[in-house]
Write a protein that holds these residues in place. Structure first.
Motif, PDB file in Angstrom:
ATOM      1  N   ARG A 214       0.854  -1.196   0.000  1.00 46.40           N
ATOM      2  CA  ARG A 214       0.000   0.000   0.000  1.00 46.40           C
ATOM      3  C   ARG A 214       0.883   1.236   0.000  1.00 46.40           C
ATOM      4  NH1 ARG A 214      -4.812  -0.032   4.180  1.00 46.40           N
ATOM      5  NH2 ARG A 214      -4.684   2.112   3.477  1.00 46.40           N
ATOM      6  N   GLY A 215       0.582   2.149  -0.915  1.00 43.33           N
ATOM      7  CA  GLY A 215       1.415   3.352  -1.049  1.00 43.33           C
ATOM      8  C   GLY A 215       0.850   4.570  -0.349  1.00 43.33           C
ATOM      9  N   ASP A 216      -0.233   4.383   0.424  1.00 40.67           N
ATOM     10  CA  ASP A 216      -0.843   5.561   1.045  1.00 40.67           C
ATOM     11  C   ASP A 216      -0.354   5.805   2.475  1.00 40.67           C
ATOM     12  OD1 ASP A 216      -2.099   3.396   2.104  1.00 40.67           O
ATOM     13  OD2 ASP A 216      -4.138   3.992   1.560  1.00 40.67           O
ATOM     14  N   ALA A 217       0.586   4.977   2.942  1.00 34.85           N
ATOM     15  CA  ALA A 217       1.197   5.236   4.254  1.00 34.85           C
ATOM     16  C   ALA A 217       2.318   6.268   4.065  1.00 34.85           C
ATOM     17  CB  ALA A 217       1.749   3.931   4.801  1.00 34.85           C
ATOM     18  N   SER A 218       3.028   6.592   5.162  1.00 32.65           N
ATOM     19  CA  SER A 218       4.127   7.560   5.018  1.00 32.65           C
ATOM     20  C   SER A 218       5.216   6.938   4.139  1.00 32.65           C
ATOM     21  CB  SER A 218       4.720   7.893   6.395  1.00 32.65           C
ATOM     22  OG  SER A 218       5.437   6.768   6.871  1.00 32.65           O
ATOM     23  N   ALA A 219       6.054   7.785   3.542  1.00 35.13           N
ATOM     24  CA  ALA A 219       7.121   7.288   2.666  1.00 35.13           C
ATOM     25  C   ALA A 219       8.015   6.306   3.427  1.00 35.13           C
ATOM     26  CB  ALA A 219       7.939   8.466   2.130  1.00 35.13           C
ATOM     27  N   GLU A 220       8.276   6.587   4.705  1.00 31.81           N
ATOM     28  CA  GLU A 220       9.152   5.710   5.505  1.00 31.81           C
ATOM     29  C   GLU A 220       8.507   4.325   5.668  1.00 31.81           C
ATOM     30  OE1 GLU A 220       8.237   8.800   6.300  1.00 31.81           O
ATOM     31  OE2 GLU A 220      10.162   9.818   5.998  1.00 31.81           O
ATOM     32  N   GLU A 221       7.186   4.330   5.952  1.00 29.92           N
ATOM     33  CA  GLU A 221       6.495   3.042   6.135  1.00 29.92           C
ATOM     34  C   GLU A 221       6.455   2.254   4.823  1.00 29.92           C
ATOM     35  OE1 GLU A 221       2.971   3.476   9.271  1.00 29.92           O
ATOM     36  OE2 GLU A 221       3.117   5.211   7.936  1.00 29.92           O
ATOM     37  N   VAL A 222       6.252   2.971   3.710  1.00 30.62           N
ATOM     38  CA  VAL A 222       6.198   2.269   2.419  1.00 30.62           C
ATOM     39  C   VAL A 222       7.565   1.634   2.136  1.00 30.62           C
ATOM     40  CG1 VAL A 222       5.770   2.486  -0.063  1.00 30.62           C
ATOM     41  CG2 VAL A 222       4.398   3.831   1.538  1.00 30.62           C
ATOM     42  N   THR A 223       8.647   2.355   2.425  1.00 28.31           N
ATOM     43  CA  THR A 223       9.992   1.790   2.194  1.00 28.31           C
ATOM     44  C   THR A 223      10.179   0.534   3.041  1.00 28.31           C
ATOM     45  OG1 THR A 223      10.845   4.028   1.918  1.00 28.31           O
ATOM     46  CG2 THR A 223      12.474   2.290   2.181  1.00 28.31           C
TER      47      THR A 223
END
Ligand code: AP5
Length: 237
Positions: A214-223
Motif C-alpha cells: 500500500r502506497g498511502d502510508a508515510s514514505a518511511e512506512e512504504v519503504t
C-alpha cells in the motif's frame, strides 16, 4: 540517509544481478521509493521519465522523438523506450543490478526486458507494485515539486514541504513543477497509462515475482514494507 534496516533481499539471478522493477500509477510514489531503495540497496535508479525530461531540457536527437508524447502525458513508443533502457542497463554502474523506475510500462516492454536480461543471463528478481487509491493521485501530482539539480529529490507542498519554500533541502537549488503535472495532463496520464500498467502487473504475477504494497502510508512506512517484500521474496525461493 535511510535508517531502515535492510533485510535479506530478493534472490539473485545467475551472475548475481538484482533487477528490481517499480510499478505504480503516476504519482503512486515510484520515484520517491526507487530513490530510497537505491540508497538502501546500493543500486542505481534508472528512471525512464527522468531520462526523457533530461532530453527535453538538454536537446539532442532524442528530444524531437519524445517531446510530443511526454508533453501530452501519453506513453513514448515501445521500441524507443526499450532501446534506451537496453543501452542504460549496459552501463558499468548497472553491472550489479538496478532499480527500474517507470519501466516497463507495457506488456511489450516487459517481454523485451525479459529477453534482454536473458541474453545477459539475468532476470527480473522482484516487481514491486505501489498501490494508491486514484483519488489521491491528482493531489499528489499537482502538489509535487522537484529539485532542478537532482530529480531524485522530490517534495510535496503539504506532505513533504522543503524547509525553505521553493528550495531543495539537500542541494539548495530551486524547486520546479513538472509541466505534465498540470491537472489536465495528469488526467490524460491516468486515463492512458493505467490500462497497460495492469497488463504489466499480470505479466509479473504470472512470473511469480510480483509484490504489492500500500502506497498511502508515510514514505518511511512504504519503504519498510518494500524492503520486507524483498526479504519475503528471498525466503519464498
Ligand atoms: P514518469 O516520470 O515515469 O512519470 P509517472 O509514471 O507518471 O510517475 P511520476 O514520476 O509522476 O510519479 P511517481 O510514482 O514517481 O511519484 P513520486 O514519487 O514523484 O514518466 C513521465 C512521462 O515519460 C510519461 O508520462 C511518459 O510520457 C514517458 N514515459 C516514462 N517512462 C515510459 C515508458 N516506460 N514507456 C513509455 N513512456 C514512458 O510522488 C508523487 C508526489 O507524491 C511527490 O510530491 C511525493 O513527495 C509525494 N509522495 C510520494 N510518496 C508519498 C507518501 N508515501 N505519502 C505522501 N506523499 C507522497
Amino acid at each position: 540517509m535511510i535508517s531502515v534496516a535492510v533485510p535479506d533481499t530478493e534472490p539473485r539471478a545467475a551472475g548475481g544481478r538484482r533487477i528490481i522493477v517499480m510499478i505504480g500509477a503516476p504519482g503512486a510514489g515510484k520515484g520517491t521509493q526507487a530513490e530510497r531503495l537505491a540508497e538502501a540497496l546500493g543500486l542505481p535508479r534508472i528512471s525512464t521519465g527522468e531520462l526523457f525530461r533530461a532530453a527535453l531540457r538538454d536537446g539532442g536527437p532524442l528530444e524531437g522523438k519524445v517531446r510530443r508524447y511526454v508533453e501530452r502525458g501519453v506513453l513514448v513508443p515501445d521500441d524507443l523506450v526499450i532501446d534506451i533502457v537496453g543501452r542504460r542497463l549496459a552501463e558499468a554502474d548497472a553491472a550489479e543490478g538496478a532499480i527500474l523506475d517507470g519501466f516497463p510500462r507495457t506488456r511489450a516492454q516487459a517481454v523485451a526486458l525479459d529477453e534482454m536480461l536473458e541474453r545477459a543471463r539475468a532476470r527480473v528478481t522482484a516487481a514491486l507494485y505501489v498501490e494508491v487509491a486514484p483519488e489521491l493521485l491528482l493531489e499528489r501530482l499537482t502538489g509535487r515539486r522537484i529539485c532542478s539539480l537532482d530529480e531524485g529529490h522530490v517534495y510535496h507542498v503539504t506532505s513533504r514541504p522543503p524547509r525553505l519554500p521553493g528550495i531543495c533541502d539537500i542541494d539548495g537549488a530551486e524547486l520546479y513543477q513538472r509541466d505534465d503535472d498540470a491537472p489536465a495532463t495528469v488526467r490524460s496520464r491516468l486515463e492512458t497509462q493505467l490500462p497497460p500498467m495492469y497488463e504489466v502487473i499480470d505479466h509479473y504475477c504470472e512470473a511469480d515475482v510480483l509484490f504489492g504494497v500500500r502506497g498511502d502510508a508515510s514514505a518511511e512506512e512504504v519503504t519498510a514494507d518494500l524492503l520486507h517484500a524483498l526479504a519475503s521474496a528471498a525466503r519464498s525461493r
